[in-house]
Design a protein around this motif. Structure first.
Motif: not given
Length: 402
Positions: A139, A164, A167, A184, A187, A194, A308
């Motif tokens: 991460l 970000k 993702y 995650i 963010k 996911i 993380h």
């Protein structure tokens, strides 16, 4: 399906990206791989590879296209240059070659650090509208703090914005630990993207365990197998070693390379522990069953104080479980959850050296037979959750291949 794998790390380097690509090709999918020139972990190009050599080859049915990247060296300024060179030349290769190829049904990214290796994949996704599935191991920017020691808040905030954005443009985010989900999702609006997709391990017990290895010390052998780097919190391990120094039964075996290997070797010498601990360096994966077979306990550790790393499930944990060896751990909740659920050993919080000393004295050495049985629990859990065939079956469902 036509599948493109994008990652800096690929065969002959030892990463899960190898299994992923080779197994998909074995199942009849057309697999191309856009990867870097192999140089991990020693930081120099592997023999037979280079700026000109083997820039395209076919390996186990996979078409491998090697992007120029500078060798990572021993860290320092060379590492970010290594990261940046893959992105620049990877995007160039996409524009020059891959954008003209027949459209891929999906693009899969494999992300041991850095997260930026997604950019060539994202470029092709934008140009050809192929869905991108990103398999997250680290991460960011958190990994920059724990593994790279970056403390500049402006740099970390800037990288966080980039993360970000990555993702946001990823179709599915595959996570190796359920504990990644919350971090995650915090963010942005990524919850629906996911998907839990854990690491797997080769079946250690089905591999040949008769390779010749160095003679290991007699006694109760606690073994660490894998990378010996900053994230492994070897300082806490050495505290445990000192705490058990007067116990003549306990011996320590370290198998692997990494940035902290020399530091560990110096510690062993400075504390006159050559009769209690050996640091053997890196060995081929095929020799691991011979090492595991002689271990009484397998140790896995991570640094404390980083959210993380609290969530990480190290890939070596699945390997230990595959071998049917009982586990000791100084680790965050991600790994501890699995150890507790499987009853494959004992876990204390990351950095809790005193806690692990107590566990070894009062639970492990006091009941060796009971501890040994925990290894069988781990093996059962591996058979249910971490076999390669089952994991790739799941991947095919995720990418719509079945």
């Amino acid at each position: 399906m036509r599948v493109l794998l994008v990652t800096q790390y690929f065969y002959p380097e030892v990463f899960k990206s190898n299994d992923l690509a080779f197994e998909l090709a074995k199942r009849g999918h057309h697999v191309d791989a856009l990867v870097g020139i192999p140089n991990y972990p020693d930081g120099k190009y592997f023999k037979g590879y280079g700026i000109i050599k083997k820039r395209h080859e076919v390996v186990n049915g996979v078409n491998v296209y090697r992007v120029f990247q500078t060798p990572r060296g021993k860290g320092g300024w060379r590492l970010p240059v290594n990261y940046l060179s893959f992105v620049i030349f990877g995007c160039s290769r996409i524009m020059i070659q891959f954008v003209w190829k027949k459209k891929y049904d999906c693009i899969i990214g494999h992300e041991p650090s850095p997260i930026f290796q997604a950019y060539p994949a994202l470029l092709l996704r934008k140009l050809r509208k192929s869905p991108f599935y990103y398999w997250i191991m680290d991460l960011w920017p958190d990994a920059m703090k724990s593994g790279g020691g970056v403390k500049n808040e402006k740099v970390l905030q800037y990288v966080d914005k980039l993360v970000k954005g990555i993702y946001k443009r990823t179709d599915k985010i595959l996570i190796t630990s359920e504990r990644f989900r919350e971090l995650i999702a915090a963010k942005g609006n990524f919850s629906d993207k996911i998907v839990y997709f854990p690491n797997w391990s080769d079946d250690i017990l089905e591999m040949d365990d008769h390779y010749e290895i160095p003679v290991l010390p007699n006694g109760f052998k606690i073994m660490v197998a894998g990378n010996l780097g900053k994230s492994q919190n070897l300082e806490a391990v050495t505290e445990v070693m000192l705490g058990l120094k007067d116990n003549t039964e306990v011996k320590w075996v370290f198998v692997g390379g990494g940035s902290r290997r020399e530091w560990l070797e110096d510690f062993i010498k400075e504390n006159n522990m050559e009769d209690k601990a050996v640091c053997l360096g890196q060995y081929p994966f095929k020799t691991m069953p011979a090492f595991y077979k002689q271990a009484d306990a397998m140790l896995v550790t991570l640094r404390a104080g980083f959210p993380h790393l609290e969530a990480v499930v190290p890939a070596r944990l699945q390997s230990y479980m595959s071998a049917g060896r009982p586990v000791l751990a100084m680790i965050g909740c991600g790994g501890a959850d699995i150890i507790e659920e499987s009853q494959c050993g004992y876990a204390v919080p990351a950095g809790d050296s005193d806690g692990l000393i107590t566990v070894i004295k009062e639970k492990v050495l006091a009941n060796r037979e009971g501890f040994e049985k925990m290894g069988a629990n781990g093996r059962d859990y591996y058979n249910k959750h971490y076999r390669l065939d089952d994991c790739i079956d799941n991947l095919e469902k995720i990418i719509g291949a079945v």
